[in-house]
Motif scaffolding. Structure first.
Motif, mmCIF file in Angstrom:
data_model
loop_
_atom_site.group_PDB
_atom_site.id
_atom_site.type_symbol
_atom_site.label_atom_id
_atom_site.label_comp_id
_atom_site.label_asym_id
_atom_site.label_seq_id
_atom_site.Cartn_x
_atom_site.Cartn_y
_atom_site.Cartn_z
ATOM 1 N N THR A 86 0.384 54.950 50.375
ATOM 2 C CA THR A 86 0.611 55.623 49.102
ATOM 3 C C THR A 86 2.009 55.326 48.572
ATOM 4 N N TRP A 87 2.983 55.280 49.460
ATOM 5 C CA TRP A 87 4.350 54.965 49.051
ATOM 6 C C TRP A 87 4.428 53.568 48.441
ATOM 7 N N TYR B 90 0.575 57.713 54.164
ATOM 8 C CA TYR B 90 1.846 57.858 53.442
ATOM 9 C C TYR B 90 2.440 56.485 53.126
ATOM 10 N N LEU C 153 1.070 64.677 50.631
ATOM 11 C CA LEU C 153 1.090 64.201 52.013
ATOM 12 C C LEU C 153 2.312 64.729 52.751
ATOM 13 N N SER C 154 3.462 64.736 52.079
ATOM 14 C CA SER C 154 4.691 65.237 52.707
ATOM 15 C C SER C 154 4.551 66.717 53.043
ATOM 16 N N VAL D 71 2.126 61.437 47.174
ATOM 17 C CA VAL D 71 3.200 61.408 48.177
ATOM 18 C C VAL D 71 3.681 62.827 48.472
#
Length: 236
Positions: free
Chosen positions: A128-129, A125, A49-50, A46
């Motif tokens: 994955t979250w 995202y 990706l962020s 995460v």
């Protein structure tokens, strides 16, 4: 007797080590470690990706601004060629316009590529979250199960540790130092009886050197095993 306290200490500690090993090898701890690893992996994903999305958005904004600036420059050329009579000058401006158009086309491709990646990151995202949320729930469950398992043996471990602390002051310092060093090296039992009939260590079962044998002749004698480094002793 010279070895009584260190042997008593060793026996208590061996039970403590056995419990610690049981805890370390338990299915509850294995589940806890696995759940923790998955949660850490999801959290790291995460974060990556962020970070990538933040960088792409910043780059996307710069590319868009550059494309707008180039389009504004093209607008400045509108009608300019109509007032130019010199062919060389006209050719120069045409090359400028072509160059700007080529740069705009390249920028638009880059913007489209970044926009596509930003959309992909958004979908990734979310996925994955969700995986991270499930990993967090599994981690909480595994932690609770492991803590409950550890709590069952904690009273006995506390009792053993208290017994060791009480005995420690009665153990000769040189014995205590040797014991702790061997325990840290995972060589337990640290103090083992010497077998004079065979001249071997009571733990690694290797024959000791002549120099070591000469130190181990009478009850109460002790020496380091030259093979496994444990302390050999002759019971009194």
């Amino acid at each position: 007797m010279k070895f009584d306290t260190i042997l008593e200490y060793q026996n208590i500690d061996r039970e403590l080590i056995a419990i610690e090993n049981d805890v370390a090898k338990s299915k509850e701890r294995a589940a806890f470690v696995g759940a923790k690893s998955k949660l850490e992996a999801a959290t790291a994903a995460v974060g990556r990706l962020s970070h990538e999305a933040t960088e792409l958005l910043a780059g996307y904004a710069k590319l868009s601004a550059r494309a707008d600036a180039l389009k504004a420059r093209l607008d400045e050329f509108d009608g300019l060629l109509d007032d130019i009579a010199d062919m060389n000058e006209a050719d120069y401006y045409l090359r400028q316009i072509d160059s700007v158009n080529d740069e705009i086309a390249a920028l638009e491709k880059e913007v489209a590529r970044d926009s596509e990646r930003i959309d992909a990151i958004g979908a990734e995202y979310k996925k994955t979250w969700e995986a991270g949320r499930k990993a967090s729930d599994a981690y909480k469950e595994a932690t609770a199960a492991f803590n409950a398992f550890a709590a069952k043996v904690q009273p006995r471990m506390a009792e053993l540790k208290a017994g060791l602390k009480e005995l420690e002051g009665s153990v000769p310092p040189e014995f205590m130092s040797a014991y702790k060093s061997l325990r840290a090296a995972k060589k337990t039992p640290a103090f083992v009886a010497y077998k004079p009939e065979s001249g071997t260590c009571g733990r690694c079962f290797m024959e000791v050197s002549g120099a070591t044998k000469s130190k181990l002749k009478n009850p109460g004698d002790y020496a380091e095993c030259p093979n496994c480094r444990r302390i050999l002793y002759i019971p009194e």
